[in-house]
Design a protein around this motif. Sequence first.
Motif, PDB file in Angstrom:
ATOM      1  N   HIS A 103      65.063  16.203  30.033  1.00  0.00           N
ATOM      2  CA  HIS A 103      65.759  17.320  29.403  1.00  0.00           C
ATOM      3  C   HIS A 103      66.932  16.785  28.601  1.00  0.00           C
ATOM      4  O   HIS A 103      67.724  15.974  29.095  1.00  0.00           O
ATOM      5  CB  HIS A 103      66.238  18.310  30.460  1.00  0.00           C
TER       6      HIS A 103
ATOM      7  N   ARG B 281      59.174  14.089  32.687  1.00  0.00           N
ATOM      8  CA  ARG B 281      59.748  15.182  31.924  1.00  0.00           C
ATOM      9  C   ARG B 281      61.266  14.995  31.851  1.00  0.00           C
ATOM     10  O   ARG B 281      61.930  14.935  32.875  1.00  0.00           O
ATOM     11  CB  ARG B 281      59.429  16.515  32.585  1.00  0.00           C
TER      12      ARG B 281
ATOM     13  N   ASN C 209      69.899  13.525  33.429  1.00  0.00           N
ATOM     14  CA  ASN C 209      68.598  13.542  34.101  1.00  0.00           C
ATOM     15  C   ASN C 209      68.586  12.732  35.391  1.00  0.00           C
ATOM     16  O   ASN C 209      67.534  12.618  36.028  1.00  0.00           O
ATOM     17  CB  ASN C 209      67.511  13.018  33.153  1.00  0.00           C
TER      18      ASN C 209
ATOM     19  N   SER D 250      68.693  23.191  23.917  1.00  0.00           N
ATOM     20  CA  SER D 250      68.150  22.269  24.908  1.00  0.00           C
ATOM     21  C   SER D 250      66.733  21.877  24.524  1.00  0.00           C
ATOM     22  O   SER D 250      65.996  22.643  23.903  1.00  0.00           O
ATOM     23  CB  SER D 250      68.147  22.929  26.295  1.00  0.00           C
ATOM     24  N   HIS D 251      66.349  20.666  24.915  1.00  0.00           N
ATOM     25  CA  HIS D 251      65.013  20.154  24.620  1.00  0.00           C
ATOM     26  C   HIS D 251      64.380  19.664  25.907  1.00  0.00           C
ATOM     27  O   HIS D 251      65.050  19.075  26.755  1.00  0.00           O
ATOM     28  CB  HIS D 251      65.078  18.995  23.630  1.00  0.00           C
ATOM     29  N   SER D 252      63.100  19.907  26.035  1.00  0.00           N
ATOM     30  CA  SER D 252      62.317  19.363  27.131  1.00  0.00           C
ATOM     31  C   SER D 252      61.234  18.484  26.531  1.00  0.00           C
ATOM     32  O   SER D 252      60.455  18.947  25.686  1.00  0.00           O
ATOM     33  CB  SER D 252      61.699  20.493  27.964  1.00  0.00           C
TER      34      SER D 252
END
Length: 222
Positions: A217, A215, A202, A170-172
Amino acid sequence: MSKQPLTITQLVPNSDPPTPDTGKRFKVQINPAEFTHSREIRYNKRRTQGQNRNRMRFSAVEPDSISFSLVLDGTGAVGGEGPVVEVVTQLEQLCRIVYNYDSSAHEPNHVQVAWGTLIFNGRLQSFSTQYTLFKPSGAPLRAHCEMSFMGFASNSQANLEANRSSPDLSHSVLVVDGDTLPLLCLRIYGDARYYPEVAAFNGLREFRRLPAGLRLHFPPLS
């Protein structure tokens, strides 16, 4: 202290971690005088409208590469164990390790280049041969081989090294001015077409304009 020759060893197909097949190895007669080890980082240089300077956002770390020159000698002037081996035979032995197509794997071999502190896993990228000395019959007595190899990482190594850059994780991401969802998907997944899934994940209704400071994800690829 005995000389340690540079060796090129075929890796066992699909082994993870990479495992050298010691029965399929080429040892050089003369160690290279030098070798080059290259590393490259790729950046996203795309500019947005009205942008004066490119922020050079990180895109990816390219595979390492190495290159060196080998001398194959069939004159007998170079000391070594056993009888003199013809240059053509030495080239055939070398090609079986680094160049020949593996019909079972449907690709060239993965190999390990080892010499001193260098242990490099990769595959042949280029191979050129210059013949410089001949018998009266025209058979070559000496050859210079220019070789380059592109590195690779096994799945286990890639997972350890990639960390946050892996599409399996996962990436934020904090959105900055100029970011678009397709561009972020291209940067993270290597494919801009994942933007509908990321938008849905999202809860985005508008993906063409992303406000700075948002932000987002990015889930693992399924």
